[in-house]
Design a protein around this motif. Structure first.
Motif, short mmCIF file in Angstrom:
data_model
loop_
_atom_site.label_atom_id
_atom_site.label_comp_id
_atom_site.label_asym_id
_atom_site.label_seq_id
_atom_site.Cartn_x
_atom_site.Cartn_y
_atom_site.Cartn_z
N ILE A 223 0.80 -1.27 0.16
CA ILE A 223 -0.12 -0.05 0.15
C ILE A 223 0.97 1.40 -0.09
N THR A 224 0.63 2.03 -0.94
CA THR A 224 1.29 3.39 -1.06
C THR A 224 0.37 4.70 -0.90
N LYS A 225 1.04 5.61 -0.40
CA LYS A 225 0.54 6.92 -0.35
C LYS A 225 -0.91 6.81 0.76
N ASN A 226 -0.46 5.99 1.79
CA ASN A 226 -1.57 6.06 2.89
C ASN A 226 -2.04 7.32 3.43
N HIS A 227 -3.09 7.66 3.61
CA HIS A 227 -3.38 8.88 4.10
C HIS A 227 -5.07 8.86 4.90
#
Length: 339
Positions: free
Chosen positions: A170-174
């Motif tokens: 998972i990338t760019k978790n916000h």
């Protein structure tokens, strides 16, 4: 009707939450800058106290419900994505309220690029869920190494007893949203690859492929089924209302944002309210109410302009919604009462 109150000045304020201490409620907000300040404001008297002991770069503030004056926080996540030394810490304040409140700060876990956390479980058997923005960076726009989501079983002192990785890639978790519904409690985690639901046993299930930044769940159209209100994509330019159908998730409403950074939906009086925050462009905090037409739509108004809220904390009362906002671009902690 919207009534705004400025509670405190706080340069580069980013995180915000509500905490109880000695029978009183406080709004706690922290700066993202190095050695940035943390303030706690009595929500009744508006008295401001400064909390010392943290290193700044505070991305999250999560109260521990059963421990008075104790909260978890992410610190050392500095702009822009300078977060190799980021960690989750347990913070404890004690003594009588004064102008300065020294917190006892103890590391829970060192976790580079940790960006969002949630606390689940019951007293004495708490679990910390932590998501990383990425697995590492060589430069600001390097997204080549995905992050992950971790489960930490905690003891009564909020120290780690057991660790496991529950989601990778998972990338760019916000987004991280605690979702209560019949049958249990879920934590929703979002990133560029979609949205996942984590149940009470930390079993992970993917909900959708939409690249989602921040999100919440609420029955926006009043049909008895919750919709996903979300910002897309990462720090995105749109707020979408996604409805689950037999073919997947369908967008039933969309509104323009600029560097979207926070959303919320819930009950306000006798109707539904949605809130979005943009950190660039007009830097508006906007309110939306569903329009009863043949085609579902949203009626929009500005709650505030030029403030660029980073994060919000919302409290529902019988007849109103009370919105606490970390207005990053104005360097202020504010409260809005929305009737």
């Amino acid at each position: 009707m919207i009534m705004k109150e400025k509670l405190a000045q706080l340069p580069m304020c980013y995180s915000i939450g509500l905490m109880n201490y000695k029978g009183r409620e406080y709004c706690v907000s922290a700066s993202e800058e190095r050695d940035g300040e943390i303030v706690m404001v009595d929500t009744e008297t508006k008295k401001i106290s400064k909390i010392t002991g943290l290193a700044g770069g505070v991305m999250a503030i999560i109260p521990v419900p059963e421990q008075d004056g104790v909260f978890l926080a992410i610190q050392k996540f500095y702009p822009v994505f300078d977060s190799q030394e980021a960690e989750v810490v347990r913070c404890r304040i004690s003594g009588e309220i004064g102008d300065i409140m020294a917190a006892e700060v103890k590391t829970v876990v060192h976790l580079p690029f940790v960006h969002r956390i949630a606390l689940t479980g019951k007293a004495g058997a708490r679990r910390l869920i932590a998501a990383t923005l990425c697995g590492g960076k060589d430069f600001v726009d390097d997204w080549s190494r995905p992050g992950a989501v971790y489960e930490y079983q905690l003891d009564e002192e909020m120290q780690v007893r057991k660790t496991r990785t529950i989601l990778e890639g998972i990338t760019k978790n916000h987004g991280m949203y605690t979702y209560e519904k019949k049958g249990g409690s879920y934590i929703l985690v979002s990133g560029a690859e979609g949205v996942w639901a984590i149940d009470g046993q930390c079993t992970v299930r993917k909900l959708c492929e939409e690249p989602v930044s921040d999100l919440c769940m609420y029955d926006v159209d009043g049909d008895g089924t919750d919709e996903m209100v979300c910002i897309v994509p990462f720090h995105g330019n749109a707020m979408k209302v996604l409805k689950r159908t037999s073919q997947g998730w369908a967008c039933i409403a969309q509104e323009e944002l600029s560097f979207g950074h926070a959303v919320w939906s819930g009950r306000c009086g006798d109707g539904t309210l949605l809130i979005s925050c943009s950190r660039s462009g007009d830097k508006c905090t906007k309110l939306y109410r569903p329009v009863d037409t043949e085609v579902f739509g949203l009626e929009q108004m500005n709650a505030d302009e030029g403030v660029g809220a980073s994060n919000i904390c919302v409290k529902e009362t019988e007849n109103s919604v009370v919105l606490y906002a970390a207005n990053h671009e104005q360097g202020e902690v504010a409260r809005y009462t929305i009737m």
